[in-house]
Scaffold this motif. Sequence first.
Motif, mmCIF file in Angstrom:
data_model
loop_
_atom_site.group_PDB
_atom_site.id
_atom_site.type_symbol
_atom_site.label_atom_id
_atom_site.label_comp_id
_atom_site.label_asym_id
_atom_site.label_seq_id
_atom_site.Cartn_x
_atom_site.Cartn_y
_atom_site.Cartn_z
ATOM 1 N N LEU A 58 35.809 38.738 34.995
ATOM 2 C CA LEU A 58 35.811 37.243 35.336
ATOM 3 C C LEU A 58 35.470 36.528 34.162
ATOM 4 O O LEU A 58 36.421 35.509 33.673
ATOM 5 C CB LEU A 58 35.141 36.999 36.524
ATOM 6 C CG LEU A 58 35.245 37.495 37.834
ATOM 7 C CD1 LEU A 58 34.356 37.276 39.003
ATOM 8 C CD2 LEU A 58 36.724 37.346 38.209
ATOM 9 N N GLU A 82 38.276 34.012 32.136
ATOM 10 C CA GLU A 82 37.778 32.823 31.875
ATOM 11 C C GLU A 82 38.150 32.376 30.249
ATOM 12 O O GLU A 82 38.560 31.158 29.957
ATOM 13 C CB GLU A 82 36.505 32.234 32.475
ATOM 14 C CG GLU A 82 36.144 30.755 32.093
ATOM 15 C CD GLU A 82 37.088 29.789 32.799
ATOM 16 O OE1 GLU A 82 37.094 28.574 32.399
ATOM 17 O OE2 GLU A 82 37.835 30.153 33.767
ATOM 18 N N GLN A 106 39.550 23.217 36.167
ATOM 19 C CA GLN A 106 39.533 24.542 36.896
ATOM 20 C C GLN A 106 40.853 25.062 37.571
ATOM 21 O O GLN A 106 40.958 26.178 37.431
ATOM 22 C CB GLN A 106 38.208 24.595 37.847
ATOM 23 C CG GLN A 106 36.929 24.513 37.239
ATOM 24 C CD GLN A 106 35.555 24.619 37.980
ATOM 25 O OE1 GLN A 106 35.918 24.720 39.090
ATOM 26 N NE2 GLN A 106 34.522 24.172 37.466
ATOM 27 N N GLY A 136 39.008 30.666 39.324
ATOM 28 C CA GLY A 136 37.978 31.683 38.422
ATOM 29 C C GLY A 136 38.140 33.175 39.030
ATOM 30 O O GLY A 136 37.270 34.084 38.963
#
Length: 395
Positions: free
Chosen positions: A246, A250, A273, A310
Amino acid sequence: MSHAPQLRIPATYMRGGTSKGVFFRLDDLPAAAQAPGAARDALLMRVIGSPDPYGKHTDGMGGATSSTSKCVIISKATVADHDVDYLYGQVAIDSAFVDWSGNCGNLSAAVGPFAIANGLVDASRVPRDGIASVRIWQANIGKTIVAHVPVTNGEVQETGDFELDGVTFPAAEIALEFLDPADEGEGGGAMFPTGNLVDELDVPGVGTFQATLINAGIPTIFLNAADLGYTGAELQGAINEDPAALARFEAIRAHGAVRMGLIGSVEQAATRQHTPKVAFVAPPADHVSSSGKPIAAGDIDLLVRALSMGKLHHAMMGTAAVAIGTAASIPGTLVSLAAGGGPREAVRFGHPSGTLRVGAQARQVDGQWTVTKAVMSRSARVLMEGHVRVPADAF
């Protein structure tokens, strides 16, 4: 000691595609929340139950996933030749943030039904039996969506036999047309903000990857699954239970956003985001969906997995599907190459919950690629209607 009362705000809880969210008429919101700003954001966060350090949304309407932490505001159209304005807010789960930077393609399927049911579409344009075509102005990105909504006995038809992978029960089919979906207002004024179909994306500390950076439906970064050490058939657990993976995604997303011109520095990615999305692709292969259903390689053109807020999405975001369909229609992109290359006007791809077909019409004009529309089918259903309650001092 005095305590603030709870406000009752008219609202409808709806599923659209593989997402669900709380829908409001703009005029039903408290006066302070009828305009963009801190009051509106605070209200919607309280409705959803964010920010929630427990990550559960126990004290709100959210479902603690990117697919279920959404709010929609609908109003009469402010743009000529449209029926309604549609504004979408993606509510962060564990932080105090509402992202207004993009659309939700899945909830787009619920906008037409909501607009008809709430009298926002001229009654003369809604047949007693047939299809009502609702022209929607997507206010986040300034684009037109046409929703073809089935109507029976003068009311929106919600039940039917259309099946959508990622949704448990069948419902009525709603065809969506995303007109001119390339987001030309972002990242350099073109569908491909760098001018290339494939770029080398350097991510310090992570690696250098081939990437297709595209603004269509929603800004999206496409990567090859193999370059990341994946097959393209991964389910949520393989990614979402791997903190290192993850963090790597990102970092890729942040550097890709800078490369696309969406933000000025990687540090700004934390305040954006919802966009861009990151997806990875692979050639078709036999695999098993999250429901245990086997998917044969011959039934799909390629495999795609995408991350939202995410985390690996349980199915596929509707806007990302537009990006997939558009990129697949343009020879030379990573998506097209994974699907076997060559021009095409439709693609069927495998996602964690099953498969999805999306069409796109792309062409070159003066050496630049453009797409006139992308088409897909979704479904929508009212889950609950009435009022949501929030403390009066919450915004």
